[in-house]
Design a protein around this motif. Structure first.
Motif, short mmCIF file in Angstrom:
data_model
loop_
_atom_site.label_atom_id
_atom_site.label_comp_id
_atom_site.label_asym_id
_atom_site.label_seq_id
_atom_site.Cartn_x
_atom_site.Cartn_y
_atom_site.Cartn_z
N LYS A 132 0.77 -1.00 0.04
CA LYS A 132 0.24 0.16 -0.16
C LYS A 132 0.89 1.31 0.18
O LYS A 132 0.77 1.60 0.83
CB LYS A 132 -1.47 -0.01 1.10
CG LYS A 132 -2.08 -1.30 0.83
CD LYS A 132 -3.45 -0.70 2.16
CE LYS A 132 -4.35 -2.14 1.94
NZ LYS A 132 -5.47 -1.51 3.09
N SER A 168 1.30 4.67 -1.60
CA SER A 168 0.19 6.10 -2.22
C SER A 168 0.69 6.03 -3.85
O SER A 168 2.22 6.21 -3.90
CB SER A 168 0.34 7.16 -1.41
OG SER A 168 1.59 7.67 -1.39
N LYS A 169 -0.53 6.66 -4.70
CA LYS A 169 0.03 6.24 -6.09
C LYS A 169 0.68 8.31 -6.17
O LYS A 169 1.51 8.02 -6.60
CB LYS A 169 -1.35 7.08 -6.36
CG LYS A 169 -0.59 7.11 -7.84
CD LYS A 169 -2.44 6.66 -8.94
CE LYS A 169 -2.17 6.76 -9.85
NZ LYS A 169 -1.14 7.40 -10.57
N GLU A 170 0.48 9.05 -5.63
CA GLU A 170 1.26 10.11 -4.79
C GLU A 170 2.41 10.57 -4.35
O GLU A 170 2.95 10.82 -5.44
CB GLU A 170 0.47 11.50 -4.32
CG GLU A 170 -0.86 11.88 -4.53
CD GLU A 170 -2.57 10.25 -3.81
OE1 GLU A 170 -3.63 10.68 -4.76
OE2 GLU A 170 -1.77 9.42 -4.05
N VAL A 182 3.99 7.50 -4.84
CA VAL A 182 4.54 6.41 -6.73
C VAL A 182 5.31 7.51 -7.65
O VAL A 182 5.87 8.09 -8.08
CB VAL A 182 4.35 5.55 -6.57
CG1 VAL A 182 4.44 4.61 -8.01
CG2 VAL A 182 4.13 3.91 -6.00
N ASP A 183 3.80 7.98 -7.57
CA ASP A 183 4.21 8.96 -9.46
C ASP A 183 5.24 10.22 -9.16
O ASP A 183 6.41 10.54 -9.99
CB ASP A 183 3.73 10.27 -9.18
CG ASP A 183 1.88 9.57 -9.94
OD1 ASP A 183 1.67 8.00 -10.10
OD2 ASP A 183 0.52 9.99 -9.86
N LYS A 212 8.67 8.65 -10.01
CA LYS A 212 8.38 7.97 -10.71
C LYS A 212 9.38 8.99 -11.95
O LYS A 212 9.93 9.07 -13.13
CB LYS A 212 7.43 7.75 -11.38
CG LYS A 212 6.86 6.07 -10.87
CD LYS A 212 5.59 5.59 -11.91
CE LYS A 212 6.01 4.86 -13.11
NZ LYS A 212 4.94 4.10 -13.35
N TRP A 218 4.69 -0.37 -10.79
CA TRP A 218 4.25 -1.02 -10.16
C TRP A 218 2.84 -0.48 -10.12
O TRP A 218 1.18 -0.93 -9.57
CB TRP A 218 4.40 -0.22 -8.64
CG TRP A 218 3.90 0.32 -7.58
CD1 TRP A 218 4.45 -1.17 -6.56
CD2 TRP A 218 3.08 1.02 -7.30
NE1 TRP A 218 3.04 -0.47 -4.70
CE2 TRP A 218 2.77 0.90 -5.55
CE3 TRP A 218 2.27 2.15 -8.11
CZ2 TRP A 218 1.30 1.68 -5.14
CZ3 TRP A 218 1.32 2.80 -6.80
CH2 TRP A 218 1.14 2.52 -6.17
N ASP A 219 2.95 1.36 -10.90
CA ASP A 219 1.50 1.78 -11.36
C ASP A 219 0.54 0.80 -12.07
O ASP A 219 0.10 1.03 -11.73
CB ASP A 219 1.85 2.33 -11.98
CG ASP A 219 1.20 3.95 -12.17
OD1 ASP A 219 0.05 4.21 -10.65
OD2 ASP A 219 0.37 4.07 -13.09
N TYR A 263 -0.13 -1.99 -9.17
CA TYR A 263 -1.09 -1.78 -7.76
C TYR A 263 -1.47 -0.80 -7.52
O TYR A 263 -2.52 -0.42 -6.52
CB TYR A 263 0.23 -1.97 -7.03
CG TYR A 263 0.72 -3.84 -6.89
CD1 TYR A 263 -0.15 -4.82 -6.98
CD2 TYR A 263 2.25 -4.50 -7.79
CE1 TYR A 263 0.33 -6.10 -7.02
CE2 TYR A 263 2.52 -5.24 -7.91
CZ TYR A 263 1.49 -6.36 -7.58
OH TYR A 263 2.28 -6.90 -8.03
N GLY A 264 -1.03 0.27 -8.63
CA GLY A 264 -1.81 1.62 -8.27
C GLY A 264 -3.39 1.90 -8.99
O GLY A 264 -3.47 2.65 -8.45
N LYS A 265 -3.49 0.85 -9.35
CA LYS A 265 -5.02 0.55 -10.21
C LYS A 265 -6.14 0.41 -8.91
O LYS A 265 -7.74 -0.21 -8.58
CB LYS A 265 -4.94 -0.56 -10.91
CG LYS A 265 -4.53 0.37 -12.59
CD LYS A 265 -4.67 -0.72 -13.07
CE LYS A 265 -4.17 -0.68 -14.32
NZ LYS A 265 -3.85 -1.60 -15.59
#
Length: 342
Positions: free
Chosen positions: A248, A250-252, A254-255, A258, A335-336, A339-341
């Motif tokens: 878990k 967070s997408k933020e 990870v972004d 990247k 990952w995105d 798991y980001g979905k």
């Protein structure tokens, strides 16, 4: 041993038809432990009750030991059910009967000889570790002890198959572990085939050979446990794995990472979990691996290691490093994408 072919179950209500199970097929081989996992309302309780025809399927076939249950007469079905033990979340013990009587009464009902009943009660209480509780009442027992009585009661019928309907969901983690150890012992020592349903991925991880992921009445993914844990395909499977493998991020977060490299999920299976391949990557290539999360899961039939990694560096160099990792048997997922979905 257990074969369900294209099982469907529909209920008619005032509001219309509810399809609780939709065209489900599964095959549990003799001596194996298979698990069905799903969230509340997925249809798994209905499905397991179709195995012994406590719920008659609307369509499909149920076979146990090569006998077609849906074609048996009522008398034949009752006779065959003696070979199927079942344990429940709520224990279903008679409050006014002693532990010994809770095991003995069902044996009387299925026609076991009185001379054999006492011996079976003692035998299976010893197996579940409750010999000293024979004359106690359920109200004097802990939750774990009640479930052990329920397991002894199921085993006393000396079945070929054991069905488990959320048998550990009402128990604390430590007691759950002891019950799972007991089920493993029963499976190993008696060769009893076990089909269980659960909403706890830890249960699947701990004792199952094969897992079916259920959602909205359908099996959305299935396979050997080690395969689904290492390469889950369906979002529901990934969601369940999130509960035990630290996925878990967070997408933020990870972004942001990247912008300077790739964020990847690396999965190691078996002996590869102990290999220092990331250390080799940092030496061989102009990339900087940064471990974000790490997890090792011990399954019944193997070990899986998961790393969420930020690979900082130029795209070409990162690509070369990933090719090296894949050559070492490491499974690599963006990952995105995976798991980001969720």
């Amino acid at each position: 041993m257990i074969q369900l072919e294209n099982i469907s179950k529909k209920y008619t209500t005032k509001k219309g038809t509810i399809e609780a199970v939709k065209d489900v097929s599964l095959h549990v081989k003799k001596g194996e432990i298979h698990g069905v996992i799903g969230y509340s309302g997925a249809g798994k309780s209905t499905l397991i009750r179709c195995v012994n025809l406590l719920e008659a399927p609307t369509a499909g076939k149920v076979r146990l030991n090569d006998k077609e249950f849906t074609e048996l007469s009522k008398a034949q079905l009752l006779a065959e059910r003696k070979n199927i033990g079942m344990i429940f979340q709520g224990f279903n013990l008679l409050k006014t009967a002693t532990v010994g009587d809770n095991i003995a009464i069902p044996l009387k009902l299925i026609g076991v000889k009185p001379s054999d009943i006492a011996a079976r009660v003692d035998k299976y209480l010893e197996i579940v570790g409750l010999t000293d509780k024979k004359n106690a009442f359920p109200g004097q027992l802990s939750g774990g002890q009640k479930q052990r009585v329920a397991i002894a009661r199921a085993l006393a019928q000396e079945p070929d198959v054991l069905l488990s309907d959320e048998a550990t969901s009402a128990l604390d983690p430590e007691t759950t572990e002891s019950i799972l150890d007991l089920l493993l012992k029963i499976n190993a020592e008696f060769g009893i085939t076990i089909l269980l349903i659960t909403h706890e991925m830890q249960v699947i991880q701990r004792i199952c050979d094969h897992v079916y992921v259920m959602e909205a009445g359908e099996i959305v993914e299935d396979g050997p446990v080690i395969d689904l844990f290492s390469q889950p395909k369906h979002k529901t499977t990934r969601s369940f794995l999130n509960t035990i493998s630290q996925r878990k991020l967070s997408k933020e977060f990870v972004d942001n990472l990247k912008k300077t490299g790739s964020v990847l999920r690396l999965t190691f299976r078996g002996e590869a979990t102990g290999d220092p391949v990331l250390a080799a990557v940092s030496k061989e290539f102009n990339v900087k691996p940064n471990i974000l999360t790490a997890n090792i899961m011990e399954l019944k039939n193997g070990v899986i290691g998961n790393l969420d990694v930020h690979m900082a560096g130029e795209k070409e160099e990162v690509a070369r490093s990933l090719a090296f990792l894949e050559a070492q048997g490491v499974v690599i997922e963006d990952w995105d994408d995976q798991y980001g979905k969720n």
